[in-house]
Write a protein that holds these residues in place. Sequence first.
Motif, short mmCIF file in Angstrom:
data_model
loop_
_atom_site.label_atom_id
_atom_site.label_comp_id
_atom_site.label_asym_id
_atom_site.label_seq_id
_atom_site.Cartn_x
_atom_site.Cartn_y
_atom_site.Cartn_z
N UNK A 399 -6.97 -2.19 -16.78
CA UNK A 399 -7.49 -1.56 -15.80
C UNK A 399 -8.03 -2.27 -14.41
N UNK A 400 -8.31 -3.43 -14.95
CA UNK A 400 -8.68 -4.51 -13.89
C UNK A 400 -7.41 -5.08 -13.04
N UNK A 401 -6.61 -5.41 -14.16
CA UNK A 401 -5.21 -5.96 -13.74
C UNK A 401 -4.34 -4.93 -12.67
N UNK A 402 -4.60 -3.85 -13.07
CA UNK A 402 -3.93 -2.95 -12.47
C UNK A 402 -4.35 -2.71 -11.05
N UNK A 403 -5.71 -2.61 -10.97
CA UNK A 403 -6.43 -2.34 -9.28
C UNK A 403 -6.27 -3.67 -8.64
N UNK A 404 -6.14 -4.95 -9.30
CA UNK A 404 -5.82 -6.05 -8.44
C UNK A 404 -4.47 -5.83 -7.75
N UNK A 405 -3.46 -5.06 -8.30
CA UNK A 405 -2.17 -4.75 -7.60
C UNK A 405 -2.06 -3.76 -6.90
N UNK A 406 -3.47 -2.92 -6.57
CA UNK A 406 -3.27 -1.61 -5.85
C UNK A 406 -2.61 -1.80 -4.40
N UNK A 407 -2.98 -2.87 -3.94
CA UNK A 407 -2.25 -3.03 -2.39
C UNK A 407 -0.68 -2.99 -2.64
N UNK A 408 -0.55 -3.96 -3.42
CA UNK A 408 1.02 -4.19 -3.65
C UNK A 408 1.68 -2.88 -3.77
N UNK A 409 0.97 -2.16 -4.91
CA UNK A 409 1.77 -0.76 -5.24
C UNK A 409 1.83 0.23 -4.32
N UNK A 410 0.78 0.21 -3.43
CA UNK A 410 0.66 1.19 -2.41
C UNK A 410 1.77 0.91 -1.58
N UNK A 411 2.01 -0.25 -1.18
CA UNK A 411 2.87 -0.73 0.01
C UNK A 411 4.23 -0.11 -0.52
N UNK A 412 4.53 -0.58 -2.01
CA UNK A 412 6.03 -0.31 -2.67
C UNK A 412 6.36 1.45 -2.23
N UNK A 413 5.14 1.80 -2.80
CA UNK A 413 5.38 3.30 -2.98
C UNK A 413 5.43 4.01 -1.68
N UNK A 414 4.51 3.72 -0.68
CA UNK A 414 4.48 4.24 0.51
C UNK A 414 5.66 3.75 1.56
N UNK A 415 6.26 2.60 1.45
CA UNK A 415 7.16 2.37 2.01
C UNK A 415 8.50 3.10 1.52
N UNK A 416 8.53 3.40 0.20
CA UNK A 416 9.60 4.23 -0.20
C UNK A 416 9.64 5.71 0.56
N UNK A 417 8.39 6.00 0.30
CA UNK A 417 7.96 7.60 0.98
C UNK A 417 8.39 7.55 2.33
N UNK A 418 8.22 6.57 3.14
CA UNK A 418 8.45 6.33 4.52
C UNK A 418 10.12 6.32 4.55
N UNK A 419 10.75 5.69 3.80
CA UNK A 419 12.18 5.39 3.82
C UNK A 419 12.92 7.13 3.60
#
Length: 471
Positions: A399-419
């Motif tokens: 869980x800790x490792x996942x949350x450390x990557x939160x910003x990167x995951x948000x950017x990837x997913x939200x960039x895809x949404x925006x696209x």
Amino acid sequence: MTFLNELEQRIGQQHVLTGQSMQQYLEDWRGRYTGTAVAVARPASTEEVALVVRLCAEHRVPIVPQGGNTGLCGGATPDNSATALVLSLERLNKIRSVDIDNDTMVVEAGCILQNVQQAARDHQRLFPLSLAAEGSCTIGGNLATNAGGTQVLRYGNARDLTLGLEVVTAQGEILHGLHGLRKDNTGYDLRNLFIGSEGTLGIITAATIKLYPQPVASCTALLALNTIEDAVQVLALARQGLAASLTGFELIAGNCLQAVLHCYPDQRMPFQGPAEKAAWYALLELSDSESLEHARERFETVIGQALEQELVQDAVIAETIAQSKALWHLRESIPLAEKAYGKSIKHDVSISVSVMSQFVHETDKALQEAFPGLENVTFGHLGDGNLHYNVARGTAFTEEELLKRQDEIYTLVHDSVHRFHGSISAEHGVGQLKRQLLPRYKDPVALSLMKQIKTALDPLGIMNPGKVLPD
């Protein structure tokens, strides 16, 4: 006299909480945000809310309005400065009136959604807003985030279900707008300005909501599917064959239901064989104004067409109200099962149905390439294009490792949404979770206008600071 002393004088000492007694108000439902506050105030009327707001304006004390505290974006949680007052609306919980001839009901902001639904049923009416958290979320919170839920396809979001509002402004004035009019073009639409503003412009204390005739009959079915593309085609068939009678169309990834069954062994999958572990499921609901026989005939016709076209592996149609509730219980238990598995990274996105499958395939692939082993937990309201595209740790991450990557995951997913020309917030709001993302995805002119509105209505900046708008 201190701020707290004055506050106690205005609403009663027993309704001003400090110390340990306010802890439950300081953490969000997901456990992702925890803040501090100078106190929690629990006024019992709109007039008391206005008194509190005027006092806060005088002392420059920030206000964090809170309903049922079931939000998913931290919109009702204070920061860690210990300077804000949490203003709980839980004591404003009266149903003020019901007008059957006009099909409206006036409810206070602290009313639990489930209680409002029951009050409508008591008058042989339907209030169609339906959410997994309906046993604890409140009307005020529903309006503050413009909540959606499972019946948006037929009835619309909370905004579409509201005719009038009573609001306490940032100056402590009361906007009296509880009319039940369906047509009123006397100037700007202030109602829709406050709905969805998450308490950053004023505090909704009551609303006039729309009621509908109760359906004579309803039918529910769970379909096992191979692909999202099949689900989109079944949706098209259902829209053509059922029209406005189609009240719900939920898309659910197979691993979501497997998680529910693992966490809640008393629940059962209604299929046997391969359909028991299908890749995707669709949950459909029809509401009919004629008869059960009429509803069942139309429902079976549409599902029969889907089976004939091999869009569906298998289908189960509920035979009783209990079976229908059991099917919906499977769907509504997904967020609880998610929480039981630990913190995940949630995305509440809106995508056009026509490109939904392409979005999921491309984004799934990009996530696995960037973070091998993550698990997608995907479900949502396919009928209105609202997908809860959530990312769990799977077996590859803690869980800790996942949350450390939160910003990167948000950017990837939200960039895809925006696209795909979608929205990064469909029904959960912005809160503190997404506010700093808006400059990346929001039209700059729209963002500028939003900031001007905030300044005009809340010049002191005391209404739920740190939410919705970026720094």
